[in-house]
Design a protein around this motif. Structure first.
Motif, PDB file in Angstrom:
ATOM      1  N   GLY A 147      23.701  -0.798   9.884  1.00 53.09           N
ATOM      2  CA  GLY A 147      23.423   0.133   8.786  1.00 53.09           C
ATOM      3  C   GLY A 147      22.821  -0.555   7.575  1.00 53.09           C
ATOM      4  N   LEU A 148      23.027   0.047   6.433  1.00 50.38           N
ATOM      5  CA  LEU A 148      22.462  -0.454   5.180  1.00 50.38           C
ATOM      6  C   LEU A 148      22.880  -1.894   4.913  1.00 50.38           C
ATOM      7  CD1 LEU A 148      23.205   2.578   2.830  1.00 50.38           C
ATOM      8  CD2 LEU A 148      20.923   1.809   3.590  1.00 50.38           C
ATOM      9  N   GLU A 149      21.953  -2.651   4.371  1.00 52.19           N
ATOM     10  CA  GLU A 149      22.217  -4.053   4.014  1.00 52.19           C
ATOM     11  C   GLU A 149      22.505  -4.079   2.503  1.00 52.19           C
ATOM     12  OE1 GLU A 149      23.004  -7.667   4.707  1.00 52.19           O
ATOM     13  OE2 GLU A 149      22.034  -6.759   6.444  1.00 52.19           O
ATOM     14  N   PRO A 150      23.763  -4.352   2.129  1.00 50.42           N
ATOM     15  CA  PRO A 150      24.154  -4.179   0.726  1.00 50.42           C
ATOM     16  C   PRO A 150      23.348  -4.999  -0.284  1.00 50.42           C
ATOM     17  CG  PRO A 150      26.079  -4.524   2.097  1.00 50.42           C
ATOM     18  CD  PRO A 150      24.894  -4.728   2.979  1.00 50.42           C
ATOM     19  N   LEU A 151      22.775  -6.118   0.135  1.00 51.38           N
ATOM     20  CA  LEU A 151      22.044  -6.918  -0.851  1.00 51.38           C
ATOM     21  C   LEU A 151      20.569  -6.549  -0.924  1.00 51.38           C
ATOM     22  CD1 LEU A 151      23.616 -10.464  -0.299  1.00 51.38           C
ATOM     23  CD2 LEU A 151      24.396  -8.602  -1.759  1.00 51.38           C
ATOM     24  N   GLU A 152      20.142  -5.582  -0.092  1.00 53.74           N
ATOM     25  CA  GLU A 152      18.731  -5.173  -0.098  1.00 53.74           C
ATOM     26  C   GLU A 152      18.512  -4.041  -1.107  1.00 53.74           C
ATOM     27  OE1 GLU A 152      16.119  -6.413   1.770  1.00 53.74           O
ATOM     28  OE2 GLU A 152      17.520  -8.027   2.326  1.00 53.74           O
ATOM     29  N   PRO A 153      17.258  -3.907  -1.574  1.00 59.18           N
ATOM     30  CA  PRO A 153      16.956  -2.864  -2.579  1.00 59.18           C
ATOM     31  C   PRO A 153      17.252  -1.443  -2.097  1.00 59.18           C
ATOM     32  CG  PRO A 153      15.090  -4.365  -2.295  1.00 59.18           C
ATOM     33  CD  PRO A 153      16.102  -4.757  -1.286  1.00 59.18           C
ATOM     34  N   ASN A 154      17.220  -1.190  -0.774  1.00 61.81           N
ATOM     35  CA  ASN A 154      17.457   0.191  -0.333  1.00 61.81           C
ATOM     36  C   ASN A 154      18.948   0.563  -0.293  1.00 61.81           C
ATOM     37  OD1 ASN A 154      18.290  -1.104   1.961  1.00 61.81           O
ATOM     38  ND2 ASN A 154      17.083   0.147   3.373  1.00 61.81           N
ATOM     39  N   PHE A 155      19.807  -0.350  -0.727  1.00 65.71           N
ATOM     40  CA  PHE A 155      21.223  -0.006  -0.853  1.00 65.71           C
ATOM     41  C   PHE A 155      21.415   0.707  -2.197  1.00 65.71           C
ATOM     42  CE2 PHE A 155      25.783  -1.021  -1.737  1.00 65.71           C
ATOM     43  CZ  PHE A 155      26.320  -0.402  -0.633  1.00 65.71           C
ATOM     44  N   THR A 156      20.790   1.850  -2.309  1.00 64.51           N
ATOM     45  CA  THR A 156      20.905   2.644  -3.532  1.00 64.51           C
ATOM     46  C   THR A 156      22.115   3.558  -3.408  1.00 64.51           C
ATOM     47  OG1 THR A 156      19.574   4.370  -2.561  1.00 64.51           O
ATOM     48  CG2 THR A 156      18.404   2.687  -3.850  1.00 64.51           C
ATOM     49  N   PHE A 157      22.533   4.129  -4.521  1.00 63.17           N
ATOM     50  CA  PHE A 157      23.669   5.041  -4.455  1.00 63.17           C
ATOM     51  C   PHE A 157      23.363   6.228  -3.538  1.00 63.17           C
ATOM     52  CE2 PHE A 157      25.832   8.895  -6.036  1.00 63.17           C
ATOM     53  CZ  PHE A 157      27.081   8.581  -5.524  1.00 63.17           C
ATOM     54  N   LEU A 158      22.148   6.757  -3.625  1.00 67.48           N
ATOM     55  CA  LEU A 158      21.808   7.931  -2.802  1.00 67.48           C
ATOM     56  C   LEU A 158      21.845   7.610  -1.310  1.00 67.48           C
ATOM     57  CD1 LEU A 158      19.022   9.856  -4.729  1.00 67.48           C
ATOM     58  CD2 LEU A 158      21.420  10.492  -4.331  1.00 67.48           C
ATOM     59  N   ASN A 159      21.284   6.454  -0.931  1.00 69.80           N
ATOM     60  CA  ASN A 159      21.326   6.069   0.485  1.00 69.80           C
ATOM     61  C   ASN A 159      22.750   5.805   0.957  1.00 69.80           C
ATOM     62  OD1 ASN A 159      18.611   6.335   0.853  1.00 69.80           O
ATOM     63  ND2 ASN A 159      18.157   4.175   0.444  1.00 69.80           N
ATOM     64  N   PHE A 160      23.517   5.200   0.085  1.00 75.46           N
ATOM     65  CA  PHE A 160      24.920   4.910   0.383  1.00 75.46           C
ATOM     66  C   PHE A 160      25.680   6.218   0.631  1.00 75.46           C
ATOM     67  CE2 PHE A 160      29.183   4.434  -1.711  1.00 75.46           C
ATOM     68  CZ  PHE A 160      29.753   3.530  -0.839  1.00 75.46           C
ATOM     69  N   LYS A 161      25.499   7.161  -0.286  1.00 78.25           N
ATOM     70  CA  LYS A 161      26.189   8.444  -0.184  1.00 78.25           C
ATOM     71  C   LYS A 161      25.768   9.186   1.094  1.00 78.25           C
ATOM     72  CE  LYS A 161      26.873  12.646  -2.894  1.00 78.25           C
ATOM     73  NZ  LYS A 161      26.473  13.364  -4.112  1.00 78.25           N
ATOM     74  N   LYS A 162      24.477   9.174   1.351  1.00 81.19           N
ATOM     75  CA  LYS A 162      23.951   9.851   2.537  1.00 81.19           C
ATOM     76  C   LYS A 162      24.569   9.256   3.813  1.00 81.19           C
ATOM     77  CE  LYS A 162      19.333  10.404   2.135  1.00 81.19           C
ATOM     78  NZ  LYS A 162      17.974   9.933   2.486  1.00 81.19           N
ATOM     79  N   SER A 163      24.635   7.948   3.869  1.00 71.21           N
ATOM     80  CA  SER A 163      25.202   7.289   5.056  1.00 71.21           C
ATOM     81  C   SER A 163      26.682   7.613   5.214  1.00 71.21           C
ATOM     82  CB  SER A 163      25.051   5.773   4.958  1.00 71.21           C
ATOM     83  OG  SER A 163      23.709   5.437   4.829  1.00 71.21           O
ATOM     84  N   LEU A 164      27.419   7.595   4.100  1.00 71.54           N
ATOM     85  CA  LEU A 164      28.852   7.886   4.188  1.00 71.54           C
ATOM     86  C   LEU A 164      29.094   9.332   4.622  1.00 71.54           C
ATOM     87  CD1 LEU A 164      30.702   6.246   1.162  1.00 71.54           C
ATOM     88  CD2 LEU A 164      30.153   5.269   3.368  1.00 71.54           C
ATOM     89  N   LEU A 165      28.293  10.242   4.085  1.00 71.95           N
ATOM     90  CA  LEU A 165      28.547  11.660   4.357  1.00 71.95           C
ATOM     91  C   LEU A 165      28.288  12.057   5.809  1.00 71.95           C
ATOM     92  CD1 LEU A 165      27.481  13.380   1.016  1.00 71.95           C
ATOM     93  CD2 LEU A 165      29.785  12.935   1.889  1.00 71.95           C
ATOM     94  N   LYS A 166      27.573  11.191   6.550  1.00 71.43           N
ATOM     95  CA  LYS A 166      27.435  11.439   8.000  1.00 71.43           C
ATOM     96  C   LYS A 166      28.782  11.279   8.698  1.00 71.43           C
ATOM     97  CE  LYS A 166      22.678   9.898   8.309  1.00 71.43           C
ATOM     98  NZ  LYS A 166      21.934   8.632   8.434  1.00 71.43           N
ATOM     99  N   HIS A 167      29.745  10.704   7.990  1.00 71.91           N
ATOM    100  CA  HIS A 167      31.080  10.473   8.567  1.00 71.91           C
ATOM    101  C   HIS A 167      32.120  11.116   7.657  1.00 71.91           C
ATOM    102  CE1 HIS A 167      29.304   7.408  11.236  1.00 71.91           C
ATOM    103  NE2 HIS A 167      28.501   7.213  10.215  1.00 71.91           N
ATOM    104  N   SER A 168      31.841  12.335   7.218  1.00 70.00           N
ATOM    105  CA  SER A 168      32.667  12.912   6.165  1.00 70.00           C
ATOM    106  C   SER A 168      34.103  13.193   6.609  1.00 70.00           C
ATOM    107  CB  SER A 168      32.019  14.189   5.619  1.00 70.00           C
ATOM    108  OG  SER A 168      31.895  15.116   6.668  1.00 70.00           O
ATOM    109  N   LYS A 169      34.336  13.320   7.925  1.00 72.47           N
ATOM    110  CA  LYS A 169      35.708  13.600   8.374  1.00 72.47           C
ATOM    111  C   LYS A 169      36.457  12.323   8.782  1.00 72.47           C
ATOM    112  CE  LYS A 169      35.652  17.730   7.281  1.00 72.47           C
ATOM    113  NZ  LYS A 169      36.302  17.878   5.961  1.00 72.47           N
TER     114      LYS A 169
END
Ligand code: ZN
Length: 294
Positions: A147-169
């Motif tokens: 998944g997202l690489e935390p030290l890369e520029p695309n680890f934005t809050f929006l991308n982070f939130k989007k990735s987490l919400l795929k596992h909302s349950k």
């Protein structure tokens, strides 16, 4: 197992010494860690120059002039570079790091054109080195499903939130440990970032409000950067690339601090079980919220 900061520390050290070296010979005695015969190695590795060393999640990627080596240290792997008078190593911190090489834990040796060597040691033999072509590395699910690489520029809050919400349950700690969501976070940094953002690790993702998700995102970044600055943690015996123990655990807020006072509120830290892992929390700062609060 080393987490992102520990592997980053090894990567930062190795890239200084490996780039531009040409691989002259390879020796290995352990098929499970390095499952290639002499001819395959000759055709796919020997004579190739190291162009680049990278880290992705908890793996190291060595880009050769034609192919790739991917290395995972797992529980007790070490990479030790030795040149004339220059010693350098990272991984499991037993005496091998400063001892005579090779020793009985050495399972692969790369010798370079200038006679310097890279030793792959592994006491428990769970680590591995794999060879890929530019085509086959694209098919390597272990890497390409990360998944997202935390030290890369695309680890934005929006991308982070989007990735987490795929596992909302799912429970937030389990999601943080899932390498296909965020790459590189393990038990230490999951516990630390959840404490910092005051989230109980068993909270369902769907029950965490946006403000707390924001805090979690920035806590992950803060904690990973702090740990990299401290040379990674020395828990499970990881040391940095110059052989010094990482000192992150001296700065930890909850991890391995059961019974000690929470640095924020003074309540004793407790250890519970979440996502089948030992989990450290402050029971006062991290209350389990069963319903999203607005
Ligand atoms: Zn507290």
């Amino acid at each position: 197992m080393p987490e992102l900061p520990e592997v980053e520390t090894i990567y930062l050290g190795l890239k200084e010494v490996l780039v531009e070296k040409t691989i002259r010979s390879v020796w290995s005695d352990w098929e499970k860690s390095f499952p290639y015969d002499k001819n395959f190695i000759k055709e796919n590795v020997l004579g190739q120059k190291i162009n680049l060393v990278k880290r992705r999640g908890k793996s190291l990627i060595i880009e050769l002039s034609k192919n790739y080596l991917v290395i995972h240290l797992k529980m007790t792997g070490q990479l030790i570079y030795r040149s004339n008078g220059y010693n350098f190593g990272g991984g499991h911190p037993n005496d091998s790091l400063i001892g005579k090489m090779p020793d009985k834990t050495t399972h692969a040796i790369f010798t370079f054109n200038d006679n310097s060597k890279l030793f792959f040691n592994d006491q428990r033999k769970f680590g591995w080195i794999k060879i890929f072509t530019p085509d086959s590395i694209k098919e390597f699910k272990f890497l390409n499903q990360l998944g997202l690489e935390p030290l890369e520029p695309n680890f934005t809050f929006l991308n982070f939130k989007k990735s987490l919400l795929k596992h909302s349950k799912a429970r937030i700690k389990a999601v943080l440990l899932d390498q296909t969501v965020i790459a590189g976070i393990g038990n230490i940094y999951a516990d630390e970032s959840l404490w910092m953002s005051r989230i109980h690790p068993a909270t369902l993702v769907s029950n965490i409000d946006s403000q707390h998700l924001k805090m979690l995102h920035s806590s992950i970044l803060k904690i990973l950067r702090l740990s990299i600055n401290k040379g990674g943690s020395s828990d499970r015996n990881y040391v940095n690339s110059s052989g010094q123990k990482g000192s992150y655990l001296e700065f930890s807020n909850v991890y391995k601090r059961t019974g000690l006072k929470c640095k924020r509120c003074g309540t004793a830290i407790i250890k519970i079980r979440v996502a089948s892992r030992g989990t450290h929390i402050c029971p006062n700062c991290q209350k389990l919220i069963n319903k999203k609060q607005h």
